[in-house]
Design a protein around this motif. Structure first.
Motif, mmCIF file in Angstrom:
data_model
loop_
_atom_site.group_PDB
_atom_site.id
_atom_site.type_symbol
_atom_site.label_atom_id
_atom_site.label_comp_id
_atom_site.label_asym_id
_atom_site.label_seq_id
_atom_site.Cartn_x
_atom_site.Cartn_y
_atom_site.Cartn_z
ATOM 1 N N ARG A 17 6.154 12.665 18.442
ATOM 2 C CA ARG A 17 6.732 11.364 18.801
ATOM 3 C C ARG A 17 5.806 10.235 18.376
ATOM 4 N NH1 ARG A 17 8.055 10.794 24.732
ATOM 5 N NH2 ARG A 17 8.656 8.744 24.020
ATOM 6 N N HIS A 18 4.506 10.408 18.607
ATOM 7 C CA HIS A 18 3.530 9.392 18.226
ATOM 8 C C HIS A 18 3.483 9.242 16.705
ATOM 9 C CE1 HIS A 18 -0.053 6.941 18.276
ATOM 10 N NE2 HIS A 18 -0.636 7.788 17.446
ATOM 11 N N LEU A 19 3.542 10.353 15.993
ATOM 12 C CA LEU A 19 3.502 10.316 14.540
ATOM 13 C C LEU A 19 4.711 9.578 13.978
ATOM 14 C CD1 LEU A 19 1.879 11.255 12.120
ATOM 15 C CD2 LEU A 19 3.242 13.333 12.095
ATOM 16 N N ARG A 20 5.875 9.771 14.577
ATOM 17 C CA ARG A 20 7.063 9.052 14.113
ATOM 18 C C ARG A 20 6.914 7.566 14.336
ATOM 19 N NH1 ARG A 20 11.147 13.225 16.487
ATOM 20 N NH2 ARG A 20 10.135 12.433 18.314
ATOM 21 N N LYS A 21 6.330 7.174 15.459
ATOM 22 C CA LYS A 21 6.136 5.750 15.730
ATOM 23 C C LYS A 21 5.150 5.145 14.748
ATOM 24 C CE LYS A 21 6.789 5.813 20.721
ATOM 25 N NZ LYS A 21 6.077 5.629 21.988
ATOM 26 N N LEU A 27 5.050 1.638 6.154
ATOM 27 C CA LEU A 27 6.153 1.401 5.223
ATOM 28 C C LEU A 27 6.942 0.157 5.605
ATOM 29 C CD1 LEU A 27 7.478 5.019 4.638
ATOM 30 C CD2 LEU A 27 6.190 3.585 3.056
ATOM 31 N N VAL A 28 7.130 -0.048 6.896
ATOM 32 C CA VAL A 28 7.819 -1.264 7.352
ATOM 33 C C VAL A 28 6.966 -2.482 7.028
ATOM 34 C CG1 VAL A 28 8.749 -2.485 9.348
ATOM 35 C CG2 VAL A 28 9.089 -0.025 9.127
ATOM 36 N N ASP A 29 5.660 -2.388 7.264
ATOM 37 C CA ASP A 29 4.759 -3.487 6.906
ATOM 38 C C ASP A 29 4.812 -3.766 5.412
ATOM 39 O OD1 ASP A 29 3.985 -3.656 9.543
ATOM 40 O OD2 ASP A 29 2.110 -2.550 9.250
ATOM 41 N N LEU A 30 4.842 -2.710 4.620
ATOM 42 C CA LEU A 30 4.934 -2.858 3.170
ATOM 43 C C LEU A 30 6.246 -3.515 2.757
ATOM 44 C CD1 LEU A 30 3.413 -2.213 0.546
ATOM 45 C CD2 LEU A 30 4.628 -0.032 0.495
ATOM 46 N N ALA A 31 7.336 -3.176 3.428
ATOM 47 C CA ALA A 31 8.632 -3.796 3.139
ATOM 48 C C ALA A 31 8.596 -5.286 3.443
ATOM 49 C CB ALA A 31 9.736 -3.109 3.941
ATOM 50 N N VAL A 32 7.991 -5.664 4.562
ATOM 51 C CA VAL A 32 7.886 -7.083 4.932
ATOM 52 C C VAL A 32 7.038 -7.832 3.911
ATOM 53 C CG1 VAL A 32 7.006 -8.695 6.658
ATOM 54 C CG2 VAL A 32 8.255 -6.670 7.375
ATOM 55 N N LYS A 63 17.428 -7.928 6.250
ATOM 56 C CA LYS A 63 16.707 -7.856 4.971
ATOM 57 C C LYS A 63 15.655 -6.749 4.993
ATOM 58 C CE LYS A 63 17.211 -12.739 3.797
ATOM 59 N NZ LYS A 63 16.499 -14.011 3.608
ATOM 60 N N ILE A 64 14.937 -6.654 6.096
ATOM 61 C CA ILE A 64 13.896 -5.633 6.203
ATOM 62 C C ILE A 64 14.504 -4.238 6.238
ATOM 63 C CG2 ILE A 64 12.090 -4.705 7.705
ATOM 64 C CD1 ILE A 64 11.414 -7.596 8.402
ATOM 65 N N VAL A 65 15.596 -4.069 6.964
ATOM 66 C CA VAL A 65 16.259 -2.762 7.017
ATOM 67 C C VAL A 65 16.745 -2.360 5.631
ATOM 68 C CG1 VAL A 65 18.304 -1.560 7.879
ATOM 69 C CG2 VAL A 65 16.886 -2.868 9.447
ATOM 70 N N ASN A 66 17.313 -3.289 4.895
ATOM 71 C CA ASN A 66 17.785 -2.982 3.541
ATOM 72 C C ASN A 66 16.622 -2.627 2.612
ATOM 73 O OD1 ASN A 66 20.451 -3.378 4.225
ATOM 74 N ND2 ASN A 66 20.460 -5.513 3.572
ATOM 75 N N ASN A 70 15.922 0.971 0.862
ATOM 76 C CA ASN A 70 15.718 1.102 -0.583
ATOM 77 C C ASN A 70 14.417 1.825 -0.899
ATOM 78 O OD1 ASN A 70 18.100 -0.234 -1.125
ATOM 79 N ND2 ASN A 70 17.115 -2.223 -1.369
ATOM 80 N N MET A 71 13.369 1.551 -0.118
ATOM 81 C CA MET A 71 12.088 2.227 -0.338
ATOM 82 C C MET A 71 12.210 3.726 -0.098
ATOM 83 S SD MET A 71 9.496 -0.489 1.423
ATOM 84 C CE MET A 71 8.061 0.554 1.276
ATOM 85 N N LEU A 72 12.942 4.107 0.954
ATOM 86 C CA LEU A 72 13.070 5.528 1.269
ATOM 87 C C LEU A 72 13.999 6.259 0.291
ATOM 88 C CD1 LEU A 72 13.280 5.522 5.173
ATOM 89 C CD2 LEU A 72 11.333 6.085 3.721
ATOM 90 N N ASN A 73 14.938 5.533 -0.300
ATOM 91 C CA ASN A 73 15.886 6.159 -1.216
ATOM 92 C C ASN A 73 15.446 6.102 -2.684
ATOM 93 O OD1 ASN A 73 17.748 6.921 0.747
ATOM 94 N ND2 ASN A 73 18.640 4.872 0.777
ATOM 95 N N LYS A 74 14.297 5.493 -2.929
ATOM 96 C CA LYS A 74 13.798 5.340 -4.281
ATOM 97 C C LYS A 74 13.403 6.709 -4.858
ATOM 98 C CE LYS A 74 10.958 2.004 -4.678
ATOM 99 N NZ LYS A 74 9.758 1.165 -4.719
ATOM 100 N N LYS A 75 13.744 6.917 -6.127
ATOM 101 C CA LYS A 75 13.346 8.152 -6.793
ATOM 102 C C LYS A 75 11.865 8.088 -7.139
ATOM 103 C CE LYS A 75 17.692 9.360 -8.970
ATOM 104 N NZ LYS A 75 18.363 9.685 -10.210
ATOM 105 N N VAL A 76 11.195 9.185 -6.930
ATOM 106 C CA VAL A 76 9.786 9.283 -7.276
ATOM 107 C C VAL A 76 9.577 10.561 -8.091
ATOM 108 C CG1 VAL A 76 8.920 8.011 -5.293
ATOM 109 C CG2 VAL A 76 9.208 10.468 -5.129
#
Length: 78
Positions: A17-21, A27-32, A63-66, A70-76
Motif C-alpha cells: 500500500r505504501h509503495l503504491r502511494k 510520475l505525477v510530479d513529472l507530469a506536472v 490536464k494532469i490526469v490526461n 499518456n505517460m503510462l500508455n507511452k511505448k518504450v
C-alpha cells in the motif's frame, strides 16, 4: 495460517500500500513539471489558499490526469 506467516503477510500488505502511494508520486510530479514547462498549465488551473498553498481546479486536474495517462500508455523500447 500461523502467527508468523500472518505477520509477514500483514507487513507485505502495508508495504505494498505504501509503495503504491509513493511509487507513482514521482510520475505525477513529472507530469506536472512537463505540463508547466510546455505551457499547458496556467495559473488559472490552480487555486491559491489563504495560507498560500496551491490546489488544483478541475481543469488542472483533468490536464494532469490526461498527461499521466499518456505517460503510462507511452511505448518504450526495452
Amino acid at each position: 495460517m500461523n502467527k508468523c506467516t500472518k505477520t509477514i503477510a500483514e507487513k507485505m500488505f502495508f508495504f505494498s500500500r505504501h509503495l503504491r502511494k509513493v511509487g507513482f508520486r514521482f510520475l505525477v510530479d513529472l507530469a506536472v513539471i512537463s505540463l508547466i514547462e510546455s505551457g499547458a498549465m496556467e495559473s488559472k488551473d490552480f487555486i491559491r489558499t489563504e495560507n498560500y498553498n496551491l490546489r488544483l481546479k478541475p481543469t488542472g486536474a483533468r490536464k494532469i490526469v490526461n498527461e499521466f495517462s499518456n505517460m503510462l500508455n507511452k511505448k518504450v523500447s526495452y
